[in-house]
Design an enzyme around this catalytic site. Structure first.
Site, PDB file in Angstrom:
ATOM      1  N   SER A  26       0.798  -1.237   0.000  1.00  0.00           N
ATOM      2  CA  SER A  26       0.000   0.000   0.000  1.00  0.00           C
ATOM      3  C   SER A  26       0.829   1.284   0.000  1.00  0.00           C
ATOM      4  CB  SER A  26      -0.966   0.023   1.177  1.00  0.00           C
ATOM      5  OG  SER A  26      -0.285   0.252   2.383  1.00  0.00           O
ATOM      6  N   LYS A  78       0.598   4.581   6.831  1.00  0.00           N
ATOM      7  CA  LYS A  78       0.075   5.433   5.750  1.00  0.00           C
ATOM      8  C   LYS A  78       0.676   6.828   5.878  1.00  0.00           C
ATOM      9  CE  LYS A  78      -2.844   2.122   4.731  1.00  0.00           C
ATOM     10  NZ  LYS A  78      -2.570   1.192   3.671  1.00  0.00           N
TER      11      LYS A  78
END
Length: 191
Positions: A44, A85
């Site tokens: 990701s 993230k």
């Protein structure tokens, strides 16, 4: 005379034991309160972070400051799983993406860490699908106080605030900015 030698050996062992316990105590404090390792799990954050990169998480930094835009953070996504993230929007800000351009409060914001990926796109392809904050879970008009909006750098393959909603700051473990393994990828990451 033999007793003095025994007492000396006992004292030496006791000194070693004290030093070992002190070292273990300091290691525990550092690990629990200041820094801890994390292994990147999944794609990701590509190309910035690779699957299986090992990083150091600074757990202390957000005790003395707030997250900033583009910090790479680790947060508790669930009781069993931590995610890594990038912070995109801060409390009080409106976020949207239109035609692959990030807008914060209606102003375009460059994302230099995505340039390489954008250059590889075919005409009419986009890296990030259009969205506005209001369309996402929670339906917020702006990021609420005490929360941040996060996204992975691999926009097409990231479970982030677009699905999870805004992230409470008290769920943030810390900032991850240093890859220490594998050695050929050792670096400080950020913008």
């Amino acid at each position: 005379m033999g007793k003095d030698k025994k007492d000396e050996n006992k004292n030496e062992w006791f000194d070693w034991l004290k030093a070992l316990l002190l070292a273990l105590g300091l290691a525990f404090i550092v690990r629990v309160f200041l820094f801890s390792p994390i292994v990147v799990d999944g794609p990701s954050m590509l190309p910035t972070l690779h699957d299986r990169d090992q990083m150091i998480v600074n757990k202390f930094v957000y005790n003395i400051s707030e997250p900033e835009r583009f910090d790479i953070v680790v947060f508790h996504a669930s009781a069993q799983k931590d995610f890594i993230k990038r912070v995109i929007a801060l409390p009080g800000e409106h976020v949207q993406v239109e035609d692959d351009v990030l807008y914060i409060d209606g102003e375009p914001v460059e994302e230099p860490y995505l340039e390489e990926q954008k250059e590889q796109l075919q005409p009419y392809e986009t890296l990030t699908n259009d969205f506005t904050l209001e369309e996402l879970p929670g339906g917020h008009e702006v990021v609420p106080d005490g929360h941040v909006f996060v996204m992975g750098d691999n926009r097409g393959n990231s479970t982030d605030s677009r699905m999870l909603g805004v992230i409470p700051m008290d769920e943030i473990v810390g900032e991850a900015s240093f890859i220490y393994w594998p050695l050929d990828r050792m670096q400080i990451v950020g913008e």
